[in-house]
Enzyme design. Sequence first.
Site, PDB file in Angstrom:
ATOM      1  N   SER A  55      -2.365  -8.096   3.269  1.00 27.52           N
ATOM      2  CA  SER A  55      -2.896  -7.957   4.621  1.00 27.52           C
ATOM      3  C   SER A  55      -3.209  -9.333   5.204  1.00 27.52           C
ATOM      4  O   SER A  55      -3.147  -9.543   6.407  1.00 27.52           O
ATOM      5  CB  SER A  55      -4.161  -7.108   4.615  1.00 27.52           C
TER       6      SER A  55
ATOM      7  N   GLY B 240      -2.746  -2.143  -6.664  1.00 28.62           N
ATOM      8  CA  GLY B 240      -1.605  -3.053  -6.699  1.00 28.62           C
ATOM      9  C   GLY B 240      -1.810  -4.150  -7.745  1.00 28.62           C
ATOM     10  O   GLY B 240      -2.894  -4.722  -7.859  1.00 28.62           O
TER      11      GLY B 240
ATOM     12  N   HIS C  58       0.836  -1.202   0.000  1.00 29.98           N
ATOM     13  CA  HIS C  58       0.000   0.000   0.000  1.00 29.98           C
ATOM     14  C   HIS C  58       0.875   1.258   0.000  1.00 29.98           C
ATOM     15  O   HIS C  58       0.563   2.242  -0.674  1.00 29.98           O
ATOM     16  CB  HIS C  58      -0.872   0.059   1.257  1.00 29.98           C
TER      17      HIS C  58
ATOM     18  N   GLN D 231      -8.429  -7.697 -10.190  1.00 29.87           N
ATOM     19  CA  GLN D 231      -9.105  -6.470  -9.740  1.00 29.87           C
ATOM     20  C   GLN D 231      -8.732  -5.293 -10.656  1.00 29.87           C
ATOM     21  O   GLN D 231      -9.592  -4.468 -10.998  1.00 29.87           O
ATOM     22  CB  GLN D 231      -8.708  -6.177  -8.297  1.00 29.87           C
TER      23      GLN D 231
HETATM   24  O1  PAF Z   1      -7.812  -3.999  -2.999  1.00 21.97           O
HETATM   25  C1  PAF Z   1      -8.517  -3.646  -2.014  1.00 21.97           C
HETATM   26  O2  PAF Z   1      -8.022  -3.439  -0.906  1.00 21.97           O
HETATM   27  C2  PAF Z   1     -10.014  -3.513  -2.206  1.00 21.97           C
HETATM   28  O3  PAF Z   1     -10.509  -4.495  -3.052  1.00 21.97           O
HETATM   29  C3  PAF Z   1     -10.443  -2.113  -2.666  1.00 21.97           C
HETATM   30  C4  PAF Z   1      -9.925  -1.798  -4.058  1.00 21.97           C
HETATM   31  C5  PAF Z   1      -9.951  -1.070  -1.685  1.00 21.97           C
HETATM   32  C6  PAF Z   1     -11.970  -2.028  -2.719  1.00 21.97           C
HETATM   33  O4  PAF Z   1     -12.534  -2.259  -1.471  1.00 21.97           O
END
Ligand code: PAF
Length: 289
Positions: free
Chosen positions: A187, A148, A37, A154
């Site tokens: 995480s 990421g 992050h 995603q």
């Molecule tokens: O990657 C994440 O942590 C989550 O999927 C996101 C993009 C913050 C959406 O809740």
Amino acid sequence: MNVLRSVAEIRAAVADAKAAGEEVGLVPTMGALHEGHLSLIRAARAESGLVIVSLFVNPTQFGAHEDLDAYPRDQERDARLAREAGADILFAPPVSEVYPDGFATTIHVTGVTDVLCGAVRGPGHFDGVATVVAKLFGMVAPDSAYFGQKDAQQVVVVRRLVRDLNMPVRVVACPIVREPDGLAMSSRNAYLDEASRRRATALNRALDTADALVRSGERRAAPVIAAARGVLAAAGLDPEYIELRDAEDLSAREDVGDRALLAISARVGAARLIDNRILEGDHRCDASC
Ligand code: PAF
């Protein structure tokens, strides 16, 4: 760094920044911040006048039997890390601000959500992601948003969402950040006990093995996947999936071609881990060739 909780507050802060001619960068997170992050926040810092980190553990992207309640939460620590990495604002809305009573809209991105994690976790997961990302983009109105590459699917889903709905947001995918032994930062690594933590390094080693095979000239999916699977098996891991897919549209690939995504998911102890690598079929010979 300010901590803001309401849509009205974040809108006002963004309006001020835009009036001053600043670019607004958003790093959407669910907290439990780690170096991955922080690399996104630093990338946003390098390119934006106003850097906003959102912290929202989005309930709609967790399945009924998933880890919503157990998901690690420590807002004080997250706020400190975000500030140190260069964030100007931590946007941490309560659930009622994101999903007020009567909330009735879900965004479903078709096709690219049917495979990999979408197939394992069910369609609800990416519906939840697409919906909350659309909400965050609507609430914050960033110029750029940073994700990421560890969550490769995603990234594909968010790019499709942005393109299909004409959202004026530049989607930036940042490289996977790894622990010194190669484990991709996540995480969910917090769920690993000592033995599982050691076995978890097999995901990256499997990707390395696949990469090395491609670099040695192999292009066919089957032997590349078999080699990676062998590394996982040697560590006692039976992957939920290990698949070669087109990096842009996630269609199945029989060979690496110029470039393809090798994606792995495996349960390791109490954690469900994912990792991936872009395999380059047309790489130039480096010194080791
Ligand atoms: O990657 C994440 O942590 C989550 O999927 C996101 C993009 C913050 C959406 O809740």
